[in-house]
Every structure is written in C-alpha cells, then in structure tokens.
Scaffold this active site. Structure first.
Site, short mmCIF file in Angstrom:
data_model
loop_
_atom_site.label_atom_id
_atom_site.label_comp_id
_atom_site.label_asym_id
_atom_site.label_seq_id
_atom_site.Cartn_x
_atom_site.Cartn_y
_atom_site.Cartn_z
N GLU A 38 47.16 40.13 50.78
CA GLU A 38 47.80 41.12 51.64
C GLU A 38 49.18 41.42 51.04
O GLU A 38 49.93 40.48 50.75
CB GLU A 38 47.96 40.55 53.06
N ARG A 266 42.52 24.97 50.19
CA ARG A 266 43.79 25.54 49.73
C ARG A 266 44.48 24.59 48.79
O ARG A 266 44.32 23.37 48.92
CB ARG A 266 44.77 25.68 50.91
N LYS A 276 53.42 32.35 52.23
CA LYS A 276 54.28 33.51 52.04
C LYS A 276 55.34 33.61 53.13
O LYS A 276 56.47 33.99 52.86
CB LYS A 276 53.44 34.78 52.07
P1 ATP Z 1 49.96 32.62 52.97
O1 ATP Z 1 49.41 31.57 53.86
O2 ATP Z 1 50.79 32.10 51.86
O3 ATP Z 1 50.58 33.77 53.68
P2 ATP Z 1 47.61 34.10 52.83
O4 ATP Z 1 46.30 33.41 52.85
O5 ATP Z 1 48.04 34.74 54.07
O6 ATP Z 1 48.69 33.15 52.22
P3 ATP Z 1 46.68 36.33 51.39
O7 ATP Z 1 47.47 37.37 50.74
O8 ATP Z 1 45.86 36.67 52.57
O9 ATP Z 1 47.68 35.18 51.71
O10 ATP Z 1 45.80 35.54 50.34
C1 ATP Z 1 45.03 36.10 49.32
C2 ATP Z 1 44.01 35.11 48.88
O11 ATP Z 1 44.64 33.95 48.36
C3 ATP Z 1 43.13 34.66 50.03
O12 ATP Z 1 41.79 34.68 49.63
C4 ATP Z 1 43.61 33.28 50.33
O13 ATP Z 1 42.58 32.51 50.84
C5 ATP Z 1 44.10 32.80 48.96
N1 ATP Z 1 45.13 31.78 49.10
C6 ATP Z 1 46.28 31.87 49.80
N2 ATP Z 1 46.94 30.72 49.78
C7 ATP Z 1 46.23 29.87 49.02
C8 ATP Z 1 46.38 28.51 48.62
N3 ATP Z 1 47.43 27.80 48.99
N4 ATP Z 1 45.42 27.95 47.85
C9 ATP Z 1 44.35 28.66 47.47
N5 ATP Z 1 44.15 29.94 47.81
C10 ATP Z 1 45.06 30.54 48.59
#
Ligand code: ATP
Ligand code: MG
Length: 766
Positions: A38, A266, A276
């Site tokens: 996102e 994760r 983020k």
């Molecule tokens: P955050 O929790 O940091 O805001 P998010 O999951 O909201 O991360 P997105 O932009 O939705 O961020 O994530 C894009 C992709 O990256 C998703 O498929 C998510 O599952 C993956 N992702 C995010 N954080 C991690 C992590 N710590 N380890 C592995 N994959 C991740």
C-alpha cells in the site's frame, strides 16, 4: 550460518512445494505472483522479504511473472511519493516487474460492478448502523453476533442506497456496504464484513471521482483475479481473511483456475520496529532524519547506509520461509552484510580519532608513494593505489596507551608497531599540553622495515592504520548503533536509542578514498565498512557512513601477524556495534578529576562529561553556567554538543556565548518559554553573534505556545486536514496520537508546549 540452516534453505520451501504440485496437477499453466504494497509509507526489511519471495518464485518458474501492485484503495494516507519510493526500492533490490505494474484504484469501476452484483444476489446489503454499533453487533470470539436491523433490506432499497452512497448523498460513516454471510460464524471476519465505506477524501490518483472506497478484503482477491494471479502470498495475520477471500471470489462466480491465498511468517528483527506505521512515527516525530535515515530498517535507509542489495537478499534467504512468526537476530543480518562486503570492497586507511605522530628520523621534505593493494590475498579482486607516506602522520587515538596493560600490541612509550603497508615505528616521546592531554607522539622509524621489502628480521605483533597528515582529507564520519535499546520495542517511545548516531567531523581518510565517487564502499582497515553518502555529497558534504563494524578488528590484525593462531569464526550474538570507547584510566589527572565530578556529582553522561572535561574552555563555561542556574544535565547537553562543535570549528577564544547566556537559555526551557528544539536554534543564533537568548526569543517571536487559545486553532487545522486519521483514531487506532502530535508540532514550527498539546489533543480527539 549453521549447516542445518543451509540445507534447509536449499530444500524446497512450502510455497514452492504447493506451486510444484499445482503445476504438476495442471491447475495452472504458469505462475503469477504479486507484491502488493500500500503506498502509505516506505518499504522496510520485512517488505524486502516479501519481495524476495514473490519475485523469487516468479523467477524460479519458466514463464513466471510477478506483478507490482500498488494496493491503493484507502485514500487517506496514500500518495505518489510513496509510489515512487516503492518502485525505486524494488528496482534497487534487483527485481523487475517489466510491464506489470498495476494499481488497485484502476479497478474501482469493476469492483463497483461486482458490489452491485453481490447486492443483486442478495449477498450484500447497505447497513446504516454506526461504526461503533457495528462493532457491538459483531459479538466476540466466544459469543455470536447479532443481525443488523438493516440486513433484510430489499435488493431495490440496497441498490438505491448504494448508488446514492456513490453519488455522494451521504456523509462519512452514514452507511456502509456489508457482505451478507453469517453473524454467528466462529471466524469473526465472516460476520458480515464491510465491503465499502463512505470517505469524502480525495484519492491521489482518482481525485474526487469516488467518495466510496472498497475495503481490503473486497479489493484484494478481486484485484488478484483481475490480474490473473495464481498464488496470492501474504503474511500470517491474514490467515483468517482467507475464508473471506474465497467467499468473495466464489460469490462473484469466479471459477477455477482462480487465485488462492497462502500465508507465511512475517519477518521481524530485534532492536527494530518493522511496521510502516511505527516507522512513520519515527520520521514524523523527528526521532530520525527522514525515511532514509541510515539507522532505519527501511530499504531506502539501508541503501543510504551502504548495505548492498545482495546482503539483504542473502539475509532474507537465510531466514527461510516459515509458517510461524519469530524474531530474527540483528546479528544474523549483520553477518550477511559483512559477508557480502568482505568479498567486494577495497581496503583503505582512515583515522577516526586522530593523534599526530612525528617521525623524527624521517627526512623533513621527503614523501613516498607506497604501492599498496586494495584487497587482501584471499580475495580474487585486484587493484592498488599509491599511498603517500611522510614525516607526519595521524594514527588513531585508541591505538596508543601511555600505560599499557600486559599483552598490549599497539603503540606505547618505548614500544614498536607496524604501520600498515609501511614501516615499523617506535614511540620515543609523548608530548602533552598544559592540561596534561596528549597532543602528539614523537617516534622513529626503521627504514629497513618497509612492508614487502623488510630486511630487518624484526618481528612486531601489532599493525595499526594511519594516514599522512599532509595528504589526508578531513571528512565527516557517522557511526550508527542499533535503533532501539530494547530487544522488542512495543512502541516508538519504548527504548529509542538516543545514542544511535555518533558524528565525528574530525576524521581523516587517505587520498584514494577522498577521490572516490559518492556511493563508493570501503573497508577502513580495523574500523569497519563505510559508504560514501551520496545524499550528503549532493548537499556539498563529504560524509562516510559506517555500514557495519568488523567482526573484531583487533584479533584480525593479530591474526595476520600470527597465522598459526586461528580463532574459530563465529557470529557475534550479543554485541552489535561498539561505539568509539575511551579508557578513563588513560586520562591526565586534572581531566579525570573533572570527569569524575561531572559523572558522579552531576550525573551527566560519560561521553558528555569527557567532552567537557577535556576542553578547558568548555569546562570553564560549564562550571560557571551551573552556578548561575542549577541544571547541570541540561546545560551539559548544550555545552558538549553545540558549543563543543563551535569550538572545534573556530577556536576557544572565538566563542561568543557567555555562561550567563547558557544559563538563561536552559532556564527558558525549564520555564516552558521555549522548547528544546527552539532553544537549539536560539543558541545557534547566539553563537553566530545574534545576541542574547532572551533577546532572540523576544525579537523572533519564538516563545512557546502555552495557552489553549493560541494552540487550539493549530490543533483544529490538523484535525480538519486529516479526517481519515481522525476516524481511524476514533475507531481504536489510538497509536495515531503520535501522528497528530507530530503534525501540530510541524504547524507551530515546533513551538507548541508538549504537555499542553497532549492534553488538548486528548480532549479534542476523545
Ligand atoms: P506494515 O505492517 O509495515 O504497515 P503492511 O503489511 O501494512 O506493513 P503492505 O504495504 O500492506 O504493508 O505490505 C505489502 C506486502 O508486504 C504484504 O503482502 C505484506 O504481507 C508484506 N509484508 C509487510 N510486512 C512484512 C514483514 N514484516 N515480513 C514479511 N512480509 C511483510
Ligand atoms: Mg497492511
């Protein structure tokens, strides 16, 4: 890495096993994955892992593809800056989406049609409960939920309302579109989840075309379907969403072959936050200098620090793909950073804490160019430079001890040491100033000991690094420590390491380093791996960032001299990055007395105490100021940083600030008239000759905002500008509080009284 780990990561992970089977069974003709960030923040190390998995899988299968999808259906926090940063970061990691970049917001029209389709099938309805009522009606894990009173609206009613929602007839929150599933389902996600909500917010790509926006679950599976994704890989927290993912595709009559969702663990790294939202908080509340601050676990931060994409990818690979969440040790990451750099980067000489050495028997005017290899023998790379040597050199302060303990192999009075690539020198005399501080060493060299042509038969145990005073370039060096002091920080305030950045302006590098291009990497021998900061270079500054320390610089040098003793190479688990340490026992008596007083009586930090105690002008100013105003800690803060820096740049006599000014400044802070941040600006003006702090504060209108009448308009402005965040906050995302604080601070130019701001914000938001 243990052997077990290696064989594990070589064997096929569970995702690839699933894909292998799907392909064998002919369920799909090829593999298409997607990485769906996102655009509401910069990518971090956790995303790197997801990128490696998704693009890695696509690369592993013939004809495989991985789409870059910007999952931009929540307009409040998304923007183009983030989109661009995401593209840059993915590319930098070495992955290529080719033409396959997509935006979920491009599917809004089609998603809307699917929503009407579900309404017509009586699988979705417009609900007019408030957000809070919806939550109440949902029940709990142990109790079933209740039906919404609007659940049985007719298709016509629902279509009419939904169309009017779209047409903008209602306010935010007045209605939502919900899936009609099962309010008693043990999976809470299935209790009539929200599909659409009203948000009168401009979308960064769609402008004001829409005022209803689809929610994640509705958007994601359908976007996957529209793009022809086969394997939709996400993190474990979406496990419960999978049922809904399938429900939506099924109810939209999407047939196999269709996408399916799989979850993996994760990536979390200790002493870090990997989210983020929390990273945004660090940025907005100015804990760090932006998303690309080299301390940040963001991809842009790691890039700016000098970490290589290969190191990141190797690390992600080494962690493997697991189905259970865990925290990975930062040391494991650092291991991969070193492991990669070790194979690639030239070795060079630099001195971080210069101590001048005059080689008395080296001819006055003589200069030598020593041809020195950039790489050690065990690395296949070739290359060398001419290293200038002359009568005056700098060595590192840490490589000399006046009263060394047994077994000290570096320089001490009467002792001998080899200068890397050059000669053996012997320390003949220690020169001190009136305060007793060591200012210079007088040494002699043995011309028969030149490296590579040594005919002396002499053996010394230590080799130290050095640079020629006349040829060395003065640069700024930044050393980084872990971002948090606590292993598993709960929040940003919880254990942020305020000593995570250490800057020295007094470092010297050999000419080959000074002449290198920005983005060059070096191993400064015995000091660590360093990166020529391209961002600061564009600002006109030469700055080297320490990427990572060496395993243990000292044993390494000893090892080179004594190849027989081979220590087992082990990954350090505990110690991540040692700071430039100092040994108080080496300090001259007078300085030590002051140092002890400052640390013990006044309770100030060791490093601050040392800085002040070492420089007469600083200790004089400091001691006078605390007589005038009794706050030794706060005053020490300014003296050991702002004033110390000024002294280094000018000279002690040129310091225009008086003890009374300092005292007055700290008093202004304590009285709540200015914030610390503003105080620093004021001090900078005073130092430039801009007058006394009180005058500056008065003339420039820098007074802290201490009344609610004055502060409220700023708060209201921020609240009005961020309706999405306000809603999110009210719906339980209380951590957004930090966001609001940061915004108001920004609006007021840092002048808001923090406590008052806290209180007023609480009132306004709750
Ligand atoms: P955050 O929790 O940091 O805001 P998010 O999951 O909201 O991360 P997105 O932009 O939705 O961020 O994530 C894009 C992709 O990256 C998703 O498929 C998510 O599952 C993956 N992702 C995010 N954080 C991690 C992590 N710590 N380890 C592995 N994959 C991740
Ligand atoms: Mg997310």
């Amino acid at each position: 890495m243990s052997e077990e780990k290696i064989s594990e990561s070589k064997s096929r992970d569970f995702l690839r096993q699933i894909i292998d089977e799907d392909l064998k069974a002919g369920r799909y003709s090829g593999v298409i994955t997607r990485f769906p960030p996102e655009p509401n923040g910069y990518l971090h190390i956790g995303h790197a892992k997801s990128i490696c998995i998704n693009f890695g899988i696509a690369n592993d299968y013939p004809g495989g593809k991985c789409h870059l999808r910007l999952d931009d259906s929540d307009p409040a926090k998304e923007n183009y800056e983030y989109v661009e940063s995401i593209k840059t970061d993915v590319k930098w990691l070495g992955f290529d989406w080719g033409k396959d970049i997509f935006f979920a917001s491009d599917y809004f029209e089609r998603l809307y049609e699917y929503a009407e389709y579900l309404i017509k099938k009586q699988k979705a309805y417009v609900c007019s409960l408030s957000e809070e009522e919806i939550r109440e009606y949902r029940g709990t894990v142990t109790q079933p939920g209740k039906h919404s009173p609007y659940r049985d609206r007719s298709v016509e009613q629902n279509l009419d309302l939904f169309r009017r929602m779209k047409a903008g007839e209602f306010r935010d929150g007045e209605h939502v579109l919900r899936a009609k599933i099962d309010m008693a389902n043990p999976n809470m996600k299935m209790r009539d989840p929200l599909l659409y909500r009203i948000r009168h917010v401009e979308h960064y790509r769609q402008g004001n075309k829409w005022c209803i926006y689809p929610l994640y679950d509705f958007t994601h599976g359908l976007s996957d379907y529209i793009e022809g994704i086969t394997h939709s890989i996400c993190t474990l927290e979406f496990e419960n969403n999978r049922e809904l993912y399938d429900w939506i595709l099924d109810e939209c009559d999407i047939k196999e072959p269709r996408p399916h969702q799989y979850e993996f663990a994760r990536l979390n790294v200790n002493y870090n936050v990997v989210s983020k939202r929390k990273l945004l908080e660090l940025v907005e509340n100015k804990y760090v200098n932006g998303w690309d601050d080299p301390r940040m676990p963001t991809i842009s931060g790691m890039r700016r620090r000098g970490i290589t994409p290969e190191a990141i990818k190797n690390f992600c690979e080494s962690v493997g793909i697991a189905k259970a969440n865990s925290v990975v040790d930062m040391a494991q990451f650092e291991f991969h950073i070193r492991d990669d750099l070790n194979k690639k980067v030239p070795r060079a000489l630099a001195v971080l804490k210069p101590l001048k050495v005059v080689i008395e028997n080296y001819p006055q005017k003589k200069e030598e160019l020593i041809e020195a290899s950039f790489y050690p023998h065990d690395i296949p790379l070739k290359g060398s430079r001419n290293l200038p040597f002359s009568r005056e050199i700098y060595i590192d302060r840490d490589d000399f001890m006046e009263n060394p303990p047994e077994g000290y192999y570096r320089l001490f009075p009467g002792g001998e040491v080899r200068l890397r690539h050059a000669y053996i020198i012997r320390c003949e005399e220690v020169i001190k100033d009136e305060s007793g501080a060591i200012t210079e060493l007088r040494c002699t060299y043995d011309p028969a000991t030149k490296s590579g042509e040594d005919t002396s038969g002499k053996k010394v145990k230590g080799t130290i690094h050095w640079v020629s005073v006349k040829h060395a370039e003065n640069v700024e060096v930044r050393l980084y420590d872990r971002l948090f002091n606590v292993e598993f920080p709960e929040s940003v305030e919880d254990g942020f390491n305020r000593d995570s950045l250490y800057i020295t302006n007094n470092a010297y590098v050999e000419p080959a380093v000074a002449k290198s291009q920005p983005e060059s990497r070096f191993q400064f021998e015995r000091l660590g791996y360093f990166y020529f900061d391209p961002v600061e270079f564009r600002n006109g500054k030469i700055v080297f960032n320490r990427i990572v320390t060496l395993r243990d610089s000292w044993t390494k040098t000893v090892k080179q001299e004594q190849p027989a003793v081979k220590k087992p190479e082990k990954e350090p688990v505990q110690k991540l990055q040692e700071k430039v340490e100092f040994d108080i026992s080496e300090l001259p008596q007078e300085i030590r007395v002051k140092f002890d007083k400052y640390t013990e009586q006044y309770g100030i930090h060791r490093e601050e105490a040392l800085t002040i105690a070492r420089e007469d002008k600083l200790s004089e100013l400091y001691e006078q100021a605390i007589i005038i105003y009794d706050n030794p800690k706060a005053i020490a803060g300014f003296v050991s940083t702002e004033i110390a820096r000024e002294i280094k740049e000018k000279s002690p006599e040129k310091i225009s600030v008086r003890a009374a000014d300092l005292a007055a400044l700290v008093k202004l802070i304590d009285q709540g008239i200015v914030s610390v941040k503003i105080a620093k600006e004021v001090l900078a003006s005073t130092l430039k000759g801009g007058g006394s702090p009180a005058e500056i504060v008065e003339n420039k209108g820098l007074k802290q905002i201490n009344t609610s009448e004055e502060l409220t308009p700023y708060i209201e402005k921020v609240i009005n500008n961020n309706p999405g965040n306000v809603d999110a906050y009210k719906s339980g995302k209380t951590k957004l509080f930090g966001f609001f604080v940061g915004q108001v601070m920004k609006e007021t130019g840092g002048k808001a009284n923090p406590e008052l701001l806290n209180r007023l914000l609480q009132e306004k938001l709750n």
